[in-house]
Design a protein around this motif. Structure first.
Motif, PDB file in Angstrom:
ATOM      1  N   UNK A  37       0.823  -1.208   0.000  1.00 47.53           N
ATOM      2  CA  UNK A  37       0.000   0.000   0.000  1.00 47.53           C
ATOM      3  C   UNK A  37       0.851   1.249   0.000  1.00 47.53           C
ATOM      4  N   UNK A  38       0.463   2.219   0.830  1.00 52.49           N
ATOM      5  CA  UNK A  38       1.207   3.476   0.887  1.00 52.49           C
ATOM      6  C   UNK A  38       1.910   3.669   2.227  1.00 52.49           C
ATOM      7  N   UNK A  39       2.006   2.587   3.004  1.00 53.22           N
ATOM      8  CA  UNK A  39       2.617   2.714   4.339  1.00 53.22           C
ATOM      9  C   UNK A  39       4.074   3.162   4.249  1.00 53.22           C
ATOM     10  N   UNK A  40       4.824   2.592   3.319  1.00 51.06           N
ATOM     11  CA  UNK A  40       6.233   2.954   3.169  1.00 51.06           C
ATOM     12  C   UNK A  40       6.382   4.446   2.907  1.00 51.06           C
ATOM     13  N   UNK A  41       5.592   4.964   1.972  1.00 47.19           N
ATOM     14  CA  UNK A  41       5.689   6.385   1.651  1.00 47.19           C
ATOM     15  C   UNK A  41       5.282   7.245   2.835  1.00 47.19           C
ATOM     16  N   UNK A  42       4.241   6.860   3.542  1.00 41.54           N
ATOM     17  CA  UNK A  42       3.798   7.641   4.695  1.00 41.54           C
ATOM     18  C   UNK A  42       4.870   7.715   5.766  1.00 41.54           C
ATOM     19  N   UNK A  43       5.519   6.578   6.045  1.00 45.08           N
ATOM     20  CA  UNK A  43       6.546   6.560   7.088  1.00 45.08           C
ATOM     21  C   UNK A  43       7.777   7.365   6.675  1.00 45.08           C
ATOM     22  N   UNK A  44       8.163   7.266   5.409  1.00 43.55           N
ATOM     23  CA  UNK A  44       9.303   8.051   4.942  1.00 43.55           C
ATOM     24  C   UNK A  44       8.993   9.546   4.979  1.00 43.55           C
ATOM     25  N   UNK A  45       7.803   9.915   4.545  1.00 40.82           N
ATOM     26  CA  UNK A  45       7.428  11.331   4.537  1.00 40.82           C
ATOM     27  C   UNK A  45       7.389  11.890   5.953  1.00 40.82           C
ATOM     28  N   UNK A  46       6.815  11.138   6.880  1.00 42.20           N
ATOM     29  CA  UNK A  46       6.781  11.580   8.276  1.00 42.20           C
ATOM     30  C   UNK A  46       8.189  11.763   8.820  1.00 42.20           C
ATOM     31  N   UNK A  47       9.079  10.833   8.491  1.00 38.32           N
ATOM     32  CA  UNK A  47      10.463  10.934   8.963  1.00 38.32           C
ATOM     33  C   UNK A  47      11.133  12.199   8.444  1.00 38.32           C
ATOM     34  N   UNK A  48      10.956  12.509   7.173  1.00 38.51           N
ATOM     35  CA  UNK A  48      11.614  13.696   6.617  1.00 38.51           C
ATOM     36  C   UNK A  48      10.930  14.985   7.057  1.00 38.51           C
ATOM     37  N   UNK A  49       9.661  14.923   7.410  1.00 41.84           N
ATOM     38  CA  UNK A  49       9.019  16.090   8.024  1.00 41.84           C
ATOM     39  C   UNK A  49       9.619  16.352   9.397  1.00 41.84           C
ATOM     40  N   UNK A  50       9.893  15.307  10.137  1.00 39.29           N
ATOM     41  CA  UNK A  50      10.531  15.459  11.444  1.00 39.29           C
ATOM     42  C   UNK A  50      11.949  16.000  11.304  1.00 39.29           C
ATOM     43  N   UNK A  51      12.658  15.526  10.285  1.00 32.48           N
ATOM     44  CA  UNK A  51      14.011  16.041  10.038  1.00 32.48           C
ATOM     45  C   UNK A  51      13.949  17.530   9.714  1.00 32.48           C
ATOM     46  N   UNK A  52      12.958  17.906   8.897  1.00 33.69           N
ATOM     47  CA  UNK A  52      12.813  19.310   8.526  1.00 33.69           C
ATOM     48  C   UNK A  52      12.537  20.179   9.741  1.00 33.69           C
ATOM     49  N   UNK A  53      11.773  19.655  10.714  1.00 31.04           N
ATOM     50  CA  UNK A  53      11.485  20.439  11.919  1.00 31.04           C
ATOM     51  C   UNK A  53      12.731  20.636  12.755  1.00 31.04           C
ATOM     52  N   UNK A  54      13.672  19.699  12.679  1.00 33.44           N
ATOM     53  CA  UNK A  54      14.927  19.814  13.431  1.00 33.44           C
ATOM     54  C   UNK A  54      15.981  20.597  12.657  1.00 33.44           C
ATOM     55  N   UNK A  55      15.898  20.555  11.330  1.00 36.42           N
ATOM     56  CA  UNK A  55      16.879  21.219  10.470  1.00 36.42           C
ATOM     57  C   UNK A  55      16.126  22.047   9.428  1.00 36.42           C
ATOM     58  N   UNK A  56      15.546  23.156   9.821  1.00 33.51           N
ATOM     59  CA  UNK A  56      14.743  23.977   8.891  1.00 33.51           C
ATOM     60  C   UNK A  56      15.554  24.376   7.661  1.00 33.51           C
ATOM     61  N   UNK A  57      14.924  24.231   6.506  1.00 34.27           N
ATOM     62  CA  UNK A  57      15.581  24.621   5.259  1.00 34.27           C
ATOM     63  C   UNK A  57      16.390  23.524   4.616  1.00 34.27           C
ATOM     64  N   UNK A  58      16.547  22.393   5.308  1.00 35.54           N
ATOM     65  CA  UNK A  58      17.321  21.290   4.737  1.00 35.54           C
ATOM     66  C   UNK A  58      16.551  20.674   3.571  1.00 35.54           C
ATOM     67  N   UNK A  59      17.233  20.456   2.463  1.00 38.74           N
ATOM     68  CA  UNK A  59      16.589  19.906   1.275  1.00 38.74           C
ATOM     69  C   UNK A  59      16.214  18.446   1.494  1.00 38.74           C
ATOM     70  N   UNK A  60      14.995  18.088   1.128  1.00 37.69           N
ATOM     71  CA  UNK A  60      14.543  16.696   1.210  1.00 37.69           C
ATOM     72  C   UNK A  60      14.925  15.981  -0.079  1.00 37.69           C
ATOM     73  N   UNK A  61      15.619  14.866   0.013  1.00 40.25           N
ATOM     74  CA  UNK A  61      16.041  14.172  -1.213  1.00 40.25           C
ATOM     75  C   UNK A  61      14.883  13.531  -1.953  1.00 40.25           C
ATOM     76  N   UNK A  62      15.045  13.364  -3.252  1.00 30.84           N
ATOM     77  CA  UNK A  62      14.097  12.579  -4.043  1.00 30.84           C
ATOM     78  C   UNK A  62      14.234  11.112  -3.635  1.00 30.84           C
ATOM     79  N   UNK A  63      13.135  10.367  -3.744  1.00 26.82           N
ATOM     80  CA  UNK A  63      13.170   8.951  -3.371  1.00 26.82           C
ATOM     81  C   UNK A  63      12.592   8.124  -4.520  1.00 26.82           C
ATOM     82  N   UNK A  64      13.297   7.062  -4.880  1.00 25.51           N
ATOM     83  CA  UNK A  64      12.859   6.145  -5.926  1.00 25.51           C
ATOM     84  C   UNK A  64      12.954   4.715  -5.385  1.00 25.51           C
TER      85      UNK A  64
END
Length: 337
Positions: free
Chosen positions: A102-129
């Motif tokens: 399903x979409x669980x993998x994408x949801x967990x990755x997105x949540x993780x990078x949102x948390x990273x962004x909150x700790x490191x504002x302005x940090x670029x989020x990498x593309x994921x394939x």
């Protein structure tokens, strides 16, 4: 009744305001994740795969190490591979799992990078394939790996993360390494590898202690971003190994002190304690491998706990490992029950 109505309305407004505040607290990131494993698996011809590879050169060139002039050959090999009944069954097994189907993998990755962004504002989020290629089983000319991580691009070989219950196991991978290749371990391994691009180290001092603390900071980072991730999936240790290593870490620490290991820069010696090994026999037959990485986490985690006002950004970007070690006060004491 009027007073009760006013109280009720106040509670409703407070809850609404809280919901808005919580939504605003989630940082916005530029999210670019593509499940190319599905796109490639659904392609109807080698020419269609060739078009996909040309559209996304990070897969052909970056992941499979295929030069542009050989993309057509890679496309042909991949198409033939996807027609193989064994690979089709293996791929179907991945899509039947709750994590990849399903979409669980994408949801967990997105949540993780949102948390990273909150700790490191302005940090670029990498593309994921994502890719599924039967461990790169395309004739041996092109290669594949479980993860390819940079600060701008992450490519995930889902076939490598089917764990011990997968229809096929990755080549040249041992049982102790499979624990970090379970589907539920994937996001943790992605974030751990990504932490390397934030983790600062004194480039002039690659002593064993410096490297231990560098690994330790990566583990603290990952546990901060993914607090729900079990230690067994992060470190690759069994629950028994985790319990025993914690209980006997005083003896582990004394080994490092007695052998005067902390400030050695000799690569062969460092590799015995930091490298990929099932066990660390230099300490004891039951001591798990990469024990220096785990010990580095213990040092950094103790320092982190003792400094509640310290930001994750400050921890990761401060290269002064010696001060961190001294201020941690670590002496090999296990966690109290």
């Amino acid at each position: 009744m009027n007073r009760l109505l006013i109280i009720f309305l106040a509670i409703v407004l407070w809850q609404c305001g809280k919901t808005v505040e919580e939504k605003q607290a989630v940082p916005k990131i530029k999210w670019d994740m593509l499940r190319l494993d599905r796109v490639l698996a659904e392609a109807k011809s080698a020419e269609a795969i060739d078009s996909i590879l040309k559209k996304y050169p990070e897969i052909g060139i970056g992941y499979f190490s295929c030069p542009p002039e050989k993309t057509a050959f890679l496309a042909k090999d991949l198409y033939q591979l996807y027609q193989n009944p064994s690979l089709q069954a293996f791929y179907k097994q991945s899509q039947d799992t709750a994590f990849f189907g399903g979409d669980r993998l994408e949801k967990e990755l997105k949540t993780a990078f949102e948390r990273i962004q909150s700790e490191f504002p302005g940090l670029r989020t990498p593309k994921i394939r994502t890719v599924f290629s039967g461990f790169g089983g395309v004739g041996g000319e092109f290669t594949a790996q479980h993860l390819q991580v940079s600060d701008s691009l992450i490519v995930i070989g889902l076939d490598f993360f089917m764990g011990k219950n997968g229809k096929f196991l990755p080549p040249n991978v041992y049982d102790y390494q499979l624990r970090r290749l379970e589907p539920k371990a994937l996001v943790g391994q992605v974030i751990l590898q990504y932490s390397a691009f934030i983790n600062r180290q004194n480039e002039e001092d690659h002593s064993l202690l410096s490297d231990m603390i560098w690994y330790g900071k990566g583990f603290v980072f990952t546990k901060k971003i993914l607090p729900e991730l079990p230690d067994s999936l992060l470190f690759g240790y069994t629950n028994q190994e985790l319990a025993e290593t914690n209980a006997f870490q005083k003896q582990v620490w004394e080994h490092f002190i007695d052998k005067k290991l902390l400030f050695t820069k000799e690569e062969l010696t460092k590799n015995k304690y930091l490298g990929e090994r099932p066990k660390t026999p230099e300490i004891g037959p039951a001591c798990p491998g990469s024990i220096g990485r785990w010990l580095g986490w213990r040092i950094v985690d103790l320092y982190w706990q003792q400094n509640p006002k310290l930001t994750l950004s400050k921890l990761m970007t401060d290269p002064d490992y010696n001060q961190l070690f001294l201020k941690s006060g670590y002496r090999g004491e296990p966690d109290k029950e």
